[in-house]
Scaffold this active site. Structure first.
Site, PDB file in Angstrom:
ATOM      1  N   SER A   1       0.812  -1.220   0.000  1.00 10.85           N
ATOM      2  CA  SER A   1       0.000   0.000   0.000  1.00 10.85           C
ATOM      3  C   SER A   1       0.842   1.266   0.000  1.00 10.85           C
ATOM      4  O   SER A   1       0.478   2.262  -0.638  1.00 10.85           O
ATOM      5  CB  SER A   1      -0.938   0.003   1.204  1.00 10.85           C
ATOM      6  OG  SER A   1      -1.758  -1.141   1.198  1.00 10.85           O
TER       7      SER A   1
ATOM      8  N   HIS B   1       0.696   4.389   4.441  1.00 11.23           N
ATOM      9  CA  HIS B   1       0.028   5.023   3.301  1.00 11.23           C
ATOM     10  C   HIS B   1       0.494   6.467   3.127  1.00 11.23           C
ATOM     11  O   HIS B   1       0.844   6.901   2.024  1.00 11.23           O
ATOM     12  CB  HIS B   1      -1.486   4.998   3.491  1.00 11.23           C
ATOM     13  CG  HIS B   1      -2.069   3.617   3.416  1.00 11.23           C
ATOM     14  ND1 HIS B   1      -3.431   3.383   3.452  1.00 11.23           N
ATOM     15  CD2 HIS B   1      -1.485   2.404   3.292  1.00 11.23           C
ATOM     16  CE1 HIS B   1      -3.661   2.077   3.365  1.00 11.23           C
ATOM     17  NE2 HIS B   1      -2.490   1.468   3.275  1.00 11.23           N
TER      18      HIS B   1
END
Length: 285
Positions: A189, A235
């Site tokens: 991610s 992230h």
């Protein structure tokens, strides 16, 4: 009597044709059609060498398969996922990202594990980016990698795209170690968010309609902060790293493009590794 003229590459063959560039005699086998007359193979090869190779928007080399690196990255992620399913959680513990120091509850001795255990464990900052346990996790990441990564690879070229992906992953790992090092973190991610940020930068640079990417990015950011067991730290670290790299790539002046682009990549890489070192020092102190 006039002396016979022979091909310079085949002395046993008479000819009345000469290369329009160098004027050397050439036989039918050596003739290469040109806009005016014929050219010899050497002149054609020299012209091809002088012709600039086509470049991507970011200055990379145009490849025959513009999505090759994305396919390889997806293949690597899936291969590691299948290996995890075959081997079990032991591989997750060996490749996952975490850094913990404390007293062993059984022996009472102070011990460090994960990245905090020493420099030989720093491989986790990149191996964790290829590691997934759940089907939904790898499915979501690989779909995002294909939808966002493939067009970006064609835009950047292979080397710039791969460097962006790897350094974005390292930026995500650095953020995790700074903020939540005691939580096992894994997944692509961070790198994917770096690609999101880079896509937004290039869409802005090329004056495209940014609403679709901004909406998609906003939804993913909300998802990062609202869903349980999702590493918003990784992230956001990947997003920041990818965005900064893309700004250097998209707005580099043409006359110093390579220097600015690779210099920006190197700077973000150094900062990511430095922050990782700071995080480890804080954990082990």
């Amino acid at each position: 009597m006039d002396q016979a003229v022979c091909c310079y590459r085949h002395p046993d063959r008479e000819t009345g044709i000469r290369c329009t560039r160098c004027e050397r005699p050439i036989c039918p086998e050596c003739m290469v059609n040109a806009s005016v007359g014929f050219q010899c193979p050497e002149c054609v090869n020299e012209a091809n060498r002088r012709t600039a190779a086509p470049r991507t928007v970011a200055g990379g080399t145009v490849a025959a398969d513009p999505f090759l690196i994305t396919k390889i990255l997806i293949g690597l992620n899936i291969a590691v996922f299948l290996l995890v399913k075959a081997v079990g959680d032991r591989l997750v513990n060996d490749l996952g990202l975490y850094a913990i120091c404390g007293n062993d509850p059984f022996t009472g001795q102070h011990a460090c594990i994960g990245v905090a255990d020493g420099a030989d464990q720093w491989y986790r900052v990149i191996t964790s980016a290829f590691l997934h346990q759940e089907y939904w996790h790898i499915g979501f990441n690989m779909l995002s990698l294909w939808w966002i990564g493939a067009p970006l690879e064609r835009l950047l070229g292979r080397s710039r795209y791969l460097a962006l992906y790897v350094v974005s992953a390292l930026g995500g790992s650095a953020a995790v170690l700074l903020i939540s090092p005691d939580v096992l973190t894994l997944g692509a991610s961070g790198a994917v968010f770096g690609l999101f940020g880079a896509t937004a930068v290039f869409m802005r640079r090329m004056r495209y309609d940014m609403r679709p990417i901004l909406i998609l990015l906003a939804l993913n950011i909300v998802f990062s902060f609202t869903w349980a067991n999702v590493s918003w730290q990784g992230h956001m670290g990947g997003l920041i790293a990818g965005t900064v790299i893309a700004i250097g790539m998209a707005y580099a002046p043409r006359e110093r493009r390579d220097l600015v682009q690779w210099g920006t990549l190197a700077a973000v890489l150094v900062v990511s590794l430095a922050l990782t070192g700071v995080a480890v020092a804080q954990i082990t102190s």
